[in-house]
Design a protein around this motif. Structure first.
Motif, PDB file in Angstrom:
ATOM      1  N   PRO A   4       0.994  -1.587   0.165  1.00  0.00           N
ATOM      2  CA  PRO A   4      -0.142   0.464   0.745  1.00  0.00           C
ATOM      3  C   PRO A   4       0.916   1.457   0.048  1.00  0.00           C
ATOM      4  N   ARG A   5       1.935   1.198   0.684  1.00  0.00           N
ATOM      5  CA  ARG A   5       2.718   2.536   0.736  1.00  0.00           C
ATOM      6  C   ARG A   5       3.148   2.543  -0.598  1.00  0.00           C
ATOM      7  N   ILE A   6       4.422   1.777  -1.050  1.00  0.00           N
ATOM      8  CA  ILE A   6       4.440   2.438  -2.227  1.00  0.00           C
ATOM      9  C   ILE A   6       3.383   2.803  -3.293  1.00  0.00           C
ATOM     10  N   ARG A   7       2.257   1.837  -3.486  1.00  0.00           N
ATOM     11  CA  ARG A   7       2.057   2.227  -4.532  1.00  0.00           C
ATOM     12  C   ARG A   7       1.173   3.755  -4.230  1.00  0.00           C
ATOM     13  N   LEU A   8       1.039   3.930  -2.579  1.00  0.00           N
ATOM     14  CA  LEU A   8      -0.108   5.611  -2.256  1.00  0.00           C
ATOM     15  C   LEU A   8       1.458   6.648  -3.054  1.00  0.00           C
ATOM     16  N   ARG A 278      -6.758  -7.435  -6.000  1.00  0.00           N
ATOM     17  CA  ARG A 278      -7.081  -5.576  -5.071  1.00  0.00           C
ATOM     18  C   ARG A 278      -6.567  -6.630  -3.314  1.00  0.00           C
ATOM     19  N   THR A 279      -6.797  -7.956  -2.899  1.00  0.00           N
ATOM     20  CA  THR A 279      -6.382  -8.234  -1.987  1.00  0.00           C
ATOM     21  C   THR A 279      -5.513  -7.056  -1.148  1.00  0.00           C
ATOM     22  N   ASP A 280      -4.670  -6.774  -1.423  1.00  0.00           N
ATOM     23  CA  ASP A 280      -3.626  -6.473  -0.759  1.00  0.00           C
ATOM     24  C   ASP A 280      -4.031  -4.956  -0.042  1.00  0.00           C
ATOM     25  N   VAL A 281      -5.320  -4.285  -0.534  1.00  0.00           N
ATOM     26  CA  VAL A 281      -5.563  -3.178   0.021  1.00  0.00           C
ATOM     27  C   VAL A 281      -7.243  -3.035   0.025  1.00  0.00           C
ATOM     28  N   LEU A 282      -7.747  -4.486   0.489  1.00  0.00           N
ATOM     29  CA  LEU A 282      -8.746  -4.468   0.402  1.00  0.00           C
ATOM     30  C   LEU A 282      -9.937  -6.334   0.585  1.00  0.00           C
ATOM     31  N   PRO A 283     -10.062  -6.621   1.717  1.00  0.00           N
ATOM     32  CA  PRO A 283      -9.955  -7.458   2.214  1.00  0.00           C
ATOM     33  C   PRO A 283     -10.826  -8.436   1.124  1.00  0.00           C
ATOM     34  N   LYS A 284     -10.732  -9.506   0.976  1.00  0.00           N
ATOM     35  CA  LYS A 284     -11.978 -10.056   0.067  1.00  0.00           C
ATOM     36  C   LYS A 284     -13.326 -10.275   0.537  1.00  0.00           C
ATOM     37  N   GLU A 285     -13.865 -10.006   1.321  1.00  0.00           N
ATOM     38  CA  GLU A 285     -15.046 -10.010   1.935  1.00  0.00           C
ATOM     39  C   GLU A 285     -15.705  -9.227   1.797  1.00  0.00           C
TER      40      GLU A 285
END
Length: 351
Positions: A4-8, A278-285
């Motif tokens: 998340p940090r590197i993407r932000l 997208r699971t690295d920034v948003l849980p699948k549930e």
């Protein structure tokens, strides 16, 4: 690896580097743009300082353009990139659209397409910008059936073959203009040169990412996506993590403070849409709260790199109100941060 940090940082959501929309869109490669008003915010929130007028001026002057490219959907691209990107993707987009048309009895003959090209060149000549409705009226006068479905087909095909691109808006309505009149001639690129540019744009702005993320975003066949990565191999750092090979471009920033960051992301934002997984920034549930199976993406709240809720504009009268809901009831977010994020959006929209 702190994904998340590197993407932000590299999606310009933390410590943005750019001041004008063209620089930002060029850095991103392309930005998905079904929702026209929301993509303006997607650009504006990634700049050092901007109002909606900043983005609309760049669109009006043709520095950035909205067209169907890479995949059969709207994207913003920098004007100097539109031709090579169309050349790289047009054949695939046309094939996908034709396949859809055959399954829905919306076929249009190549002869009729050719007639539509000639008509578009005639009615738009002289740097005119016309709405789809205005173009449909011209078509109808010449006996061409121009209902909503067929106009979508005519205009999308005309984009793919390089006849039209976005023109100057008329009020709140989008328009089309002739690409040749809107964008000065550019040197042609070879296929490998185009793959290099696309790969570099993606991995410098969307890293860390894996091959399948790039395939999803670019619409490229796997073999061509691999070729792009191979061609820029000297610019990439490959890291094995969680059983996959992740790529980070040499121009990426990796150090920055994520703590205390909060963003109101627009619908169809690249932070979610730019990746297959997208699971690295948003849980699948919570996937269903952020997007649907048939490709609708909602505005979401991003807290320290993680998607934690939804937001939307309330009934707009004299002022803008923004409502939010959390995915989990026990979510705690600093009210000052949340108020600041809402105020930033309001200031952008109000100009």
């Amino acid at each position: 690896m702190n994904i998340p940090r590197i993407r932000l940082l590299n999606q310009q959501l933390l410590n943005p580097l750019f001041r004008n929309p063209k620089e930002l869109v060029s850095w991103m490669g392309a930005m998905q743009a079904q929702n026209y008003s929301m993509v303006k915010w997607a650009v504006g929130m990634r700049l050092k300082s901007a109002t909606i007028q900043t983005v609309e001026k760049a669109l009006c002057e043709g520095e950035i353009l909205r067209t169907h490219v890479m995949r059969p959907t709207w994207h913003l691209v920098a004007a100097e990139d539109i031709r090579w990107m169309l050349k790289l993707s047009a054949e695939r987009v046309i094939a996908a659209n034709e396949s859809y048309a055959k399954g829905h009895n919306l076929d249009i003959s190549e002869e009729l397409y050719a007639k539509s090209y000639r008509l578009l060149e005639k009615i738009l000549s002289g740097k005119k910008s016309l709405t789809r409705q205005e173009i449909a009226e011209h078509f109808s006068r010449l006996g061409i059936v121009a209902d909503n479905h067929r106009m979508t087909r005519f205009m999308t095909r005309a984009e793919q073959v390089g006849i039209v691109c976005s023109g100057e808006d008329k009020g709140s309505k989008c328009t089309y203009a002739l690409l040749e009149e809107r964008v000065p001639p550019m040197p042609e690129l070879t296929k490998d040169e185009s793959l290099v540019r696309l790969g570099r744009s993606y991995f410098q702005s969307h890293a860390p990412a894996v091959l399948q993320d790039f395939v999803w975003w670019s619409g490229l066949p796997v073999t061509e996506a691999r070729q792009a990565i191979y061609l820029i191999d000297s610019e990439l750092t490959a890291e094995e993590w969680n059983g996959q090979t992740w790529y980070i471009h040499e121009d990426c920033r990796t150090r920055g403070k994520v703590f205390g960051s909060l963003h109101l992301l627009p619908s169809y934002d690249e932070y979610l849409l730019g990746y297959k997984d997208r699971t690295d920034v948003l849980p699948k549930e919570h996937y269903a709260k952020a997007f649907t199976n048939n490709g609708l993406f909602y505005p979401v709240v991003l807290h320290e790199g993680q998607v934690i809720g939804n937001w939307n504009k309330g009934p707009q009268k004299k002022s803008i109100s923004i409502e939010h809901t959390w995915f989990q009831p026990e979510t705690f977010v600093d009210e000052v941060l949340l108020s600041w994020a809402k105020e930033r959006y309001k200031q952008f929209i109000m100009g």
